[in-house]
Design an enzyme around this catalytic site. Structure first.
Site, mmCIF file in Angstrom:
data_model
loop_
_atom_site.group_PDB
_atom_site.id
_atom_site.type_symbol
_atom_site.label_atom_id
_atom_site.label_comp_id
_atom_site.label_asym_id
_atom_site.label_seq_id
_atom_site.Cartn_x
_atom_site.Cartn_y
_atom_site.Cartn_z
ATOM 1 N N LYS A 134 6.680 -123.008 3.231
ATOM 2 C CA LYS A 134 6.429 -122.522 4.605
ATOM 3 C C LYS A 134 6.106 -123.683 5.544
ATOM 4 O O LYS A 134 6.555 -123.716 6.680
ATOM 5 C CB LYS A 134 5.292 -121.500 4.597
ATOM 6 C CG LYS A 134 5.061 -120.842 5.952
ATOM 7 C CD LYS A 134 4.040 -119.719 5.863
ATOM 8 C CE LYS A 134 4.034 -118.837 7.112
ATOM 9 N NZ LYS A 134 3.363 -119.387 8.252
ATOM 10 N N LYS A 149 3.321 -128.245 12.006
ATOM 11 C CA LYS A 149 4.029 -126.980 12.242
ATOM 12 C C LYS A 149 3.778 -126.474 13.659
ATOM 13 O O LYS A 149 4.696 -126.061 14.373
ATOM 14 C CB LYS A 149 3.539 -125.935 11.235
ATOM 15 C CG LYS A 149 3.957 -124.527 11.567
ATOM 16 C CD LYS A 149 3.125 -123.499 10.844
ATOM 17 C CE LYS A 149 1.743 -123.373 11.430
ATOM 18 N NZ LYS A 149 0.998 -122.211 10.911
ATOM 19 N N SER A 150 2.503 -126.516 14.064
ATOM 20 C CA SER A 150 2.144 -125.963 15.384
ATOM 21 C C SER A 150 2.838 -126.735 16.497
ATOM 22 O O SER A 150 3.328 -126.154 17.472
ATOM 23 C CB SER A 150 0.629 -126.027 15.581
ATOM 24 O OG SER A 150 -0.001 -125.191 14.634
ATOM 25 N N SER A 177 -4.836 -116.270 18.575
ATOM 26 C CA SER A 177 -4.656 -117.056 19.804
ATOM 27 C C SER A 177 -3.170 -117.219 20.122
ATOM 28 O O SER A 177 -2.800 -117.629 21.222
ATOM 29 C CB SER A 177 -5.289 -118.431 19.644
ATOM 30 O OG SER A 177 -4.553 -119.215 18.711
ATOM 31 N N ASN A 224 8.053 -115.631 7.982
ATOM 32 C CA ASN A 224 6.638 -115.285 8.153
ATOM 33 C C ASN A 224 5.973 -116.280 9.099
ATOM 34 O O ASN A 224 4.821 -116.642 8.933
ATOM 35 C CB ASN A 224 5.926 -115.283 6.792
ATOM 36 C CG ASN A 224 4.592 -114.544 6.851
ATOM 37 O OD1 ASN A 224 4.237 -113.958 7.881
ATOM 38 N ND2 ASN A 224 3.836 -114.586 5.766
ATOM 39 N N SER A 233 -9.739 -119.308 17.670
ATOM 40 C CA SER A 233 -8.844 -120.445 17.379
ATOM 41 C C SER A 233 -8.520 -121.275 18.627
ATOM 42 O O SER A 233 -7.368 -121.655 18.857
ATOM 43 C CB SER A 233 -7.535 -119.926 16.747
ATOM 44 O OG SER A 233 -7.790 -119.132 15.615
ATOM 45 N N ASP A 272 9.108 -122.522 8.248
ATOM 46 C CA ASP A 272 8.670 -122.056 9.573
ATOM 47 C C ASP A 272 9.480 -122.668 10.712
ATOM 48 O O ASP A 272 9.695 -122.018 11.746
ATOM 49 C CB ASP A 272 7.177 -122.344 9.786
ATOM 50 C CG ASP A 272 6.298 -121.262 9.173
ATOM 51 O OD1 ASP A 272 6.811 -120.473 8.360
ATOM 52 O OD2 ASP A 272 5.096 -121.199 9.509
ATOM 53 N N HIS A 299 1.272 -120.269 1.368
ATOM 54 C CA HIS A 299 1.317 -121.718 1.132
ATOM 55 C C HIS A 299 -0.071 -122.330 0.990
ATOM 56 O O HIS A 299 -0.288 -123.202 0.150
ATOM 57 C CB HIS A 299 2.090 -122.388 2.282
ATOM 58 C CG HIS A 299 1.590 -122.064 3.661
ATOM 59 N ND1 HIS A 299 1.561 -122.960 4.687
ATOM 60 C CD2 HIS A 299 1.073 -120.919 4.190
ATOM 61 C CE1 HIS A 299 1.082 -122.396 5.770
ATOM 62 N NE2 HIS A 299 0.783 -121.151 5.493
ATOM 63 N N ARG A 300 -1.007 -121.865 1.818
ATOM 64 C CA ARG A 300 -2.341 -122.501 1.762
ATOM 65 C C ARG A 300 -3.105 -122.145 0.487
ATOM 66 O O ARG A 300 -3.928 -122.919 0.021
ATOM 67 C CB ARG A 300 -3.167 -122.170 3.009
ATOM 68 C CG ARG A 300 -2.513 -122.685 4.258
ATOM 69 C CD ARG A 300 -3.389 -122.845 5.451
ATOM 70 N NE ARG A 300 -2.518 -123.039 6.602
ATOM 71 C CZ ARG A 300 -1.860 -124.171 6.885
ATOM 72 N NH1 ARG A 300 -2.005 -125.228 6.119
ATOM 73 N NH2 ARG A 300 -1.060 -124.239 7.936
ATOM 74 N N GLU A 306 -1.035 -114.990 6.276
ATOM 75 C CA GLU A 306 0.039 -114.846 5.293
ATOM 76 C C GLU A 306 -0.287 -113.777 4.251
ATOM 77 O O GLU A 306 0.588 -113.138 3.670
ATOM 78 C CB GLU A 306 0.320 -116.179 4.610
ATOM 79 C CG GLU A 306 1.166 -117.142 5.432
ATOM 80 C CD GLU A 306 0.441 -117.819 6.572
ATOM 81 O OE1 GLU A 306 -0.604 -117.305 7.038
ATOM 82 O OE2 GLU A 306 0.919 -118.873 7.024
ATOM 83 N N ASP A 336 -7.325 -122.540 9.501
ATOM 84 C CA ASP A 336 -6.398 -122.890 8.409
ATOM 85 C C ASP A 336 -7.046 -123.902 7.459
ATOM 86 O O ASP A 336 -7.058 -123.723 6.233
ATOM 87 C CB ASP A 336 -5.086 -123.468 8.960
ATOM 88 C CG ASP A 336 -4.280 -122.433 9.739
ATOM 89 O OD1 ASP A 336 -4.706 -121.262 9.770
ATOM 90 O OD2 ASP A 336 -3.239 -122.791 10.305
ATOM 91 N N ARG A 352 6.263 -125.342 18.852
ATOM 92 C CA ARG A 352 6.070 -125.323 20.314
ATOM 93 C C ARG A 352 7.095 -126.217 20.995
ATOM 94 O O ARG A 352 7.697 -125.854 22.008
ATOM 95 C CB ARG A 352 4.658 -125.790 20.661
ATOM 96 C CG ARG A 352 3.572 -124.723 20.448
ATOM 97 C CD ARG A 352 2.222 -125.392 20.532
ATOM 98 N NE ARG A 352 1.094 -124.476 20.483
ATOM 99 C CZ ARG A 352 0.610 -123.903 19.386
ATOM 100 N NH1 ARG A 352 1.208 -124.116 18.223
ATOM 101 N NH2 ARG A 352 -0.458 -123.120 19.437
ATOM 102 N N GLY A 373 4.330 -117.160 12.280
ATOM 103 C CA GLY A 373 3.637 -116.670 13.479
ATOM 104 C C GLY A 373 3.950 -117.529 14.690
ATOM 105 O O GLY A 373 4.130 -117.026 15.806
#
Ligand SMILES: O=C(O)C1=C[C@@H](OP(=O)(O)O)[C@@H](O)[C@H](O)C1
Ligand SMILES: C=C(OP(=O)(O)O)C(=O)O
Length: 443
Positions: A425, A26-27, A176, A99, A205, A53, A394-395, A350, A322, A31, A101
């Site tokens: 998500k 996701k990250s 972060s 949601n 982070s 996401d 989700h987590r 979340e 996470d 990006r 971020g």
């Protein structure tokens, strides 16, 4: 995509074993999407994460006039994104960011710097997640961002400002992602002169900033770093498409399967991340190792197994907030009390994850203590059957599936996961991937 019922009942699982191909990070996905959009030229993005996401980011870019198209090539997906070279074709938009971020924060910075007239909002929880430090930093540098509901939180109304500042300052101790957002759009502010971003407070982070810097470099950006407190972007840069870019598997998603291998004997292998990963969450494997698991890593895979019960740990998890949630559930299978420290950011994600985690672990019979920025988990002699609430997180859904596994010293419980669809998500197919490694027969 999977259609989930209102709840999912997971029966105890005798052993965890098998291989899982991870969905994209996701990250990295979000990006890359923003960098590819801002860049000059066309970028082919291989294996982008398909989830809520990234869907909100893709939809927002389209609303801003960025053209992209998706197709399959064999096992992979390819997104072709046409860069707009630092200027949105459409300057008015109403953007729903769910949601996410990683979508709302960098995009807010890009909208503010490029200018126009934009409304940015999300799900109700997004309107409780802070964005004030980023807005303050941007407005102090000349942006025009207004809160339309509550000060410090989305929704936002963003108009055209006038950027003159050569030095910005942003708090780093809440998320972060605010620094990530400024770093990603800094070249747009640094057309005439260099721009320096100072970080106030202790940056949390940090490995996520490393992902940001790494991907900025892939798009030809230059950032001079002075420790974790100051970053300078030289004048006159434009992002350039690297042509083709591959999205690694998601290291946070890997944590559930690696923990499954460590709890339920294993071996469980994840494919898509390994030694070469740019994601900090691969360091989750080291935490599992400290708990007594056996970890083997290749360039692009990690495998976890265990030949005995896990041991409790007392560790700082600020670098992997996470994946740390997975440790809190793995702690149910350890001997002794596990303490997770320096995880205050859990409160603004979340859901309030410190409070949610404590409440749900107690349902399984654990003794849990919760502080402002820490959690300690002492497992019960026998795990109790429980209906786990997931708080649209989700987590929570993913990590509590692990409580159905039989470990060496504790049997898995019958676990009901309420509202399992929240996994969309970041990992819509999570429960079928989990089922594929869950072996129900006797060991
Ligand atoms: O930059 C990123 O990709 C992320 C940074 C982390 O947030 P914080 O910096 O708010 O801890 C992490 O929890 C989030 O899931 C993804
Ligand atoms: C905190 C998370 O997400 P976000 O990118 O929305 O901050 C997460 O995925 O655990």
């Amino acid at each position: 995509m999977t259609d989930y019922p209102h709840y999912l009942d997971l029966l105890p699982v005798a052993r965890a074993e098998g291989t899982v191909r991870l969905p994209g990070s996701k990250s990295i996905s979000n990006r890359i999407l923003l960098l590819a959009a801002l860049a000059e030229g066309e970028t082919r993005v291989i294996d982008l994460l398909a989830s809520d996401d990234t869907a909100v980011m893709l939809a927002a870019l389209r609303s801003l006039g960025v053209e992209w198209a998706e197709h399959r090539e064999g096992e992979s997906t390819v997104h072709v994104v046409k860069g707009v070279k630092g200027s949105w074709p459409l300057r008015t938009a109403d953007l729903f960011m769910g949601n996410a971020g990683t979508a709302i924060r960098p995009l807010t910075a890009a909208l503010a710097v490029i200018g126009g007239d934009y409304k940015v909002h999300g799900v109700p929880r997004m309107h409780e997640r802070p964005i004030g430090d980023l807005v303050d930093a941007l407005n102090a540098a000349g942006a025009d961002i207004e809160y339309t509901l509550n000060k410090g939180y989305p929704p936002l109304h963003i108009r055209s400002g006038e950027f003159k500042s050569q030095r910005l300052s942003v708090r780093g101790d809440v998320s972060s992602q605010f620094l990530t957002a400024l770093l990603m759009v800094a070249p747009l502010m640094a057309r005439e002169h260099a721009v320096t971003i100072d970080v106030e407070g202790e940056l949390i982070s940090k490995p996520y900033i490393e992902i940001t810097l790494n991907l900025i470099r892939r798009f030809g950006g230059v950032v001079e770093q002075d420790g974790w407190s100051s970053f300078t972007i030289p004048a006159g840069q434009t992002y350039k498409s690297p042509g083709i870019i591959h999205v690694e598997g998601d290291a946070s998603s890997a944590s559930y399967f690696l923990a499954a291998g460590a709890i339920g004997r294993g071996p469980v292998r994840v494919q898509g991340v390994g030694r070469e990963s740019i994601q900090g969450d691969v360091r989750f494997a080291q935490a599992l190792e400290q708990m007594g698991a056996t970890i083997v890593m290749g360039d692009n895979w990690i495998e976890a197994s265990a030949s005995g019960p896990l041991k409790a740990v007392d560790m700082d998890f600020n670098h992997i907030p996470d994946a740390a949630m997975t440790i809190a559930v793995a702690a149910l299978y350890a001997e002794g009390t596990t303490t997770l420290r320096n995880i205050a950011s859990w409160r603004v994600k979340e859901t309030d994850r410190l409070s949610a985690m404590a409440t749900e672990l107690r349902k399984l019979g654990a003794t849990v203590e919760e502080g402002a920025d820490w959690l300690s988990v002492t497992p019960p002699a026998v795990l109790q059957p429980a209906a786990i609430d997931t708080y649209d997180d989700h987590r929570m859904a993913m990590c509590f599936s692990l409580a159905s596994l039989d470990g060496y010293i504790r049997q898995g419980a019958k676990v009901r996961i309420n509202d399992p669809k929240c996994v969309a998500k970041t990992f819509p197919e999570y429960f079928s991937a989990f089922a594929s490694i869950a072996k129900r027969g006797s060991v």
